[in-house]
Scaffold this motif. Structure first.
Motif, PDB file in Angstrom:
ATOM      1  N   SER A  35       0.797  -1.228   0.000  1.00  0.00           N
ATOM      2  CA  SER A  35       0.000   0.000   0.000  1.00  0.00           C
ATOM      3  C   SER A  35       0.831   1.280   0.000  1.00  0.00           C
ATOM      4  CB  SER A  35      -0.926   0.006   1.220  1.00  0.00           C
ATOM      5  OG  SER A  35      -0.173   0.073   2.416  1.00  0.00           O
ATOM      6  N   PHE A  38      -0.495   3.951  -2.253  1.00  0.00           N
ATOM      7  CA  PHE A  38      -1.935   4.175  -2.265  1.00  0.00           C
ATOM      8  C   PHE A  38      -2.256   5.632  -1.953  1.00  0.00           C
ATOM      9  CE2 PHE A  38      -3.764  -0.312  -1.213  1.00  0.00           C
ATOM     10  CZ  PHE A  38      -3.159  -0.827  -2.334  1.00  0.00           C
ATOM     11  N   LEU A  43      -6.290   4.265   0.898  1.00  0.00           N
ATOM     12  CA  LEU A  43      -5.914   3.768   2.218  1.00  0.00           C
ATOM     13  C   LEU A  43      -7.126   3.677   3.142  1.00  0.00           C
ATOM     14  CD1 LEU A  43      -2.543   5.642   2.762  1.00  0.00           C
ATOM     15  CD2 LEU A  43      -2.838   3.164   2.538  1.00  0.00           C
TER      16      LEU A  43
END
Length: 117
Positions: A35, A38, A43
């Motif tokens: 992530s 992201f 998120l």
């Protein structure tokens, strides 16, 4: 930088390392790695606990995501670009679609959508 006006080649220079992090992070069940690019919205939409649950469940059925993928195309949107690849899992026969939607957030290219399946 007007990201959505760049060529396929320029988009891929940005998208490939991001997708590689997502694949590697997913295969290692490492949310932080997966992530790291992201967007703030992404998120919030995919919390760590839910992603880890989904990765563990998916692994049982499909195994790891193979690192090799074949670029298909870029879809240019009013804001941002969606990059499409043909991908593969270790234990799932056939091809799958890998998709990454990228756009700028505070001048930095971020992931606004990702899918492999």
């Amino acid at each position: 930088m007007d990201f959505s006006r760049q060529s396929h080649e320029e988009i891929l220079e940005i998208a490939e390392p991001i997708m590689a992090n997502i694949v590697q992070g997913s295969n290692e069940n490492d949310y932080e790695k997966m992530s790291k690019d992201f967007s703030t919205k992404m998120l919030k939409a995919v919390p760590k606990e839910e992603v880890e649950r989904q990765m563990a469940e998916s692994y049982k059925e499909t195994g790891n995501i193979k690192k090799d993928r074949e670029f298909l195309s870029c879809i240019y949107r009013e804001s941002g670009v969606t990059v499409l690849w043909k991908g593969f899992f270790e234990r799932k026969k056939g091809e799958v679609l890998a998709q990454l939607t990228l756009d700028e957030e505070e001048g930095v290219i971020k992931v606004f959508g990702a899918f492999i399946g």
